[in-house]
Scaffold this motif. Structure first.
Motif, PDB file in Angstrom:
ATOM      1  N   VAL B  82       6.452 -45.709 -31.165  1.00 48.01           N
ATOM      2  CA  VAL B  82       5.471 -44.729 -31.677  1.00 48.01           C
ATOM      3  C   VAL B  82       5.792 -43.334 -31.162  1.00 48.01           C
ATOM      4  O   VAL B  82       5.682 -42.351 -31.904  1.00 48.01           O
ATOM      5  CB  VAL B  82       4.043 -45.147 -31.284  1.00 48.01           C
ATOM      6  CG1 VAL B  82       3.049 -44.041 -31.610  1.00 48.01           C
ATOM      7  CG2 VAL B  82       3.660 -46.423 -32.002  1.00 48.01           C
ATOM      8  N   LEU B  83       6.221 -43.230 -29.899  1.00 39.40           N
ATOM      9  CA  LEU B  83       6.576 -41.911 -29.372  1.00 39.40           C
ATOM     10  C   LEU B  83       7.725 -41.305 -30.183  1.00 39.40           C
ATOM     11  O   LEU B  83       7.759 -40.104 -30.441  1.00 39.40           O
ATOM     12  CB  LEU B  83       6.955 -42.017 -27.894  1.00 39.40           C
ATOM     13  CG  LEU B  83       5.796 -42.372 -26.952  1.00 39.40           C
ATOM     14  CD1 LEU B  83       6.294 -42.541 -25.522  1.00 39.40           C
ATOM     15  CD2 LEU B  83       4.708 -41.315 -27.010  1.00 39.40           C
ATOM     16  N   ARG B  85       8.292 -41.991 -33.360  1.00 40.15           N
ATOM     17  CA  ARG B  85       7.725 -41.584 -34.649  1.00 40.15           C
ATOM     18  C   ARG B  85       7.001 -40.252 -34.523  1.00 40.15           C
ATOM     19  O   ARG B  85       7.012 -39.435 -35.449  1.00 40.15           O
ATOM     20  CB  ARG B  85       6.767 -42.658 -35.164  1.00 40.15           C
ATOM     21  CG  ARG B  85       7.465 -43.936 -35.599  1.00 40.15           C
ATOM     22  CD  ARG B  85       6.469 -44.977 -36.073  1.00 40.15           C
ATOM     23  NE  ARG B  85       7.087 -46.290 -36.156  1.00 40.15           N
ATOM     24  CZ  ARG B  85       7.753 -46.739 -37.228  1.00 40.15           C
ATOM     25  NH1 ARG B  85       7.851 -45.977 -38.286  1.00 40.15           N
ATOM     26  NH2 ARG B  85       8.291 -47.943 -37.225  1.00 40.15           N
ATOM     27  N   MET B  86       6.366 -40.031 -33.385  1.00 34.87           N
ATOM     28  CA  MET B  86       5.749 -38.724 -33.148  1.00 34.87           C
ATOM     29  C   MET B  86       6.824 -37.645 -33.124  1.00 34.87           C
ATOM     30  O   MET B  86       6.645 -36.563 -33.702  1.00 34.87           O
ATOM     31  CB  MET B  86       4.975 -38.728 -31.824  1.00 34.87           C
ATOM     32  CG  MET B  86       3.737 -39.603 -31.846  1.00 34.87           C
ATOM     33  SD  MET B  86       2.968 -39.784 -30.206  1.00 34.87           S
ATOM     34  CE  MET B  86       2.347 -38.122 -29.925  1.00 34.87           C
ATOM     35  N   ARG B  89       7.953 -36.526 -36.473  1.00 34.28           N
ATOM     36  CA  ARG B  89       7.023 -35.689 -37.210  1.00 34.28           C
ATOM     37  C   ARG B  89       6.876 -34.307 -36.588  1.00 34.28           C
ATOM     38  O   ARG B  89       6.699 -33.316 -37.304  1.00 34.28           O
ATOM     39  CB  ARG B  89       5.650 -36.375 -37.279  1.00 34.28           C
ATOM     40  CG  ARG B  89       5.682 -37.627 -38.152  1.00 34.28           C
ATOM     41  CD  ARG B  89       4.395 -38.403 -38.070  1.00 34.28           C
ATOM     42  NE  ARG B  89       4.466 -39.624 -38.870  1.00 34.28           N
ATOM     43  CZ  ARG B  89       3.641 -39.890 -39.896  1.00 34.28           C
ATOM     44  NH1 ARG B  89       2.701 -39.035 -40.224  1.00 34.28           N
ATOM     45  NH2 ARG B  89       3.776 -41.004 -40.575  1.00 34.28           N
TER      46      ARG B  89
END
Lengths: 223, 223
Positions: B82-83, B85-86, B89
DNA sequence: TAGTGCGATAATGGATCCAAAATGGCGAGA
DNA sequence: TCTCGCCATTTTGGATCCATTATCGCACTA
């Protein structure tokens, strides 16, 4: 077995009080926060206040300058615009990460909040409930860093939402209600794509409304 | 006129030293950091150490628990994913925000860093230079919050990049070099779209490489 | 012998005191 | 009268000491 109080840490208590005061607008941007003033107002030493200010700085609520204390930051138009673009990118991710872990209790609470909004509230009440609504939709996201980042963006921009709503924004409140309903609906259908779409539209619309009201910001020529 | 030292604040100095030690891997994840140990190792009281730990917590390098001190967090596979994916973005946004304010001196420094990477360095050297390269490309972004968010993501994931490179990743270093060149080229052409595309691909590839090596993480069954 | 509960020890949170830096006002000089 | 510079006051940064809480080992019991 200790039935006594869970003995809350004291610096957190101060941080929480200051957070409430800043978010509610009691302390306005540009205000310098004096450690000693807070200390004996809340009945403690200056040391926990310093730690609390560090926490608030991490939350994006205050800005620390060496030997010059803490103050609530003044943001210009461009910075708020970028913070909203960050929201447009991060919050859909938070929503889709949270979606697989939703519970029925969460939907009950969302419904409760939304009903209270639609029952008619003043500006402060709306801002508080709107914040609780959105942060609750992200609350099941397992990655703490993502949740914190989203909360920080909400904190940093809270004052400008308030200024906008106070100036003449509340007449568009029914749009927000519709968008909230759409988001909840998408979450219940586990439709990540729809959730992202509605959410991005929701944030983008607010960003453009803010950009259309330059009078909410101080002069941008600070260079 | 004061030619004397600019009198660096002391807690920042400690934070900087600890940051270096953590990023370089001297202190590994899971390690508990004792305030007193750091205090008399760096020759100061415990108080500046506490403030330094607060700063590091804001930077995502340590995790603070009430009455239980500070430790370097263990992240599981999902959180690191998730980090990343952050990063996919946020960093393209940081790049496009930085692009309009680039200077020739910045490109000189980028070229210098990239040349040093291509001249052949060990793993630690590569990680340090890679970090400097990317953070430099974002350095002209006017929104401090965005720069800080990006840096925090780099900090939180640094250990896992190191573990991956130490295990057998370095043979792909030539891909990184090509991607760095593509990004610099896009920046010089002021081509935001190309910059975003190359950057997203760069981050996504690393994310997938990490996901393919579950042995880098501790067990995910901590629920 | 294994498990539980109590107590000693060590580490963190908080208060008070001192030093250094910044802010503001006052006066002297042009 | 306006400006520059110096000094007093205020405010923050840091050190030391005390209180509270967690941790770990040991003895006692089933």
């Amino acid at each position: 077995m200790k039935s006594a109080a869970p003995e809350k840490p004291a610096s957190e208590r101060i941080a929480q009080i200051l957070e409430t005061e800043i978010l509610s607008g009691v302390i306005e941007p540009g205000t310098r926060i004096r450690q000693e003033e807070v200390a004996d107002r809340l009945g403690s030493s200056r040391l926990p206040v310093r730690e609390a200010l560090r926490m608030l700085a991490a939350s994006g609520l205050v800005q620390l300058e060496t030997n010059r204390g803490a103050r609530i930051p003044h943001l210009d138009k461009c910075e708020v615009d970028v913070l909203y673009r960050m929201r447009e990118r991060l919050e859909p991710l938070a929503l889709s990460e949270s979606m697989p872990h939703t519970t029925v209790e969460m939907f009950d609470e969302l419904e409760e909040i939304q009903s209270e909004i639609e029952s008619g509230v003043n500006v402060s009440g709306f801002l508080e409930l709107d914040r609780r609504f959105h942060l609750l939709t992200y609350s099941k996201c397992p990655t703490e860093d993502l949740r914190n980042s989203v909360a920080r963006l909400w904190n940093s921009t809270a004052h400008y939402r308030r200024a906008f709503m106070n100036e003449g924004g509340p007449h568009r409140q029914w749009i927000v209600n519709a968008e909230h309903r759409l988001i909840v609906d998408a979450m219940q259908r586990f439709d990540g794509k729809d959730g992202e779409r509605y959410l991005v539209g929701h944030i983008r619309r607010t960003r453009k409304e803010l950009a259309a009201h330059p009078e909410l910001f101080i002069e941008d020529s600070q260079k």
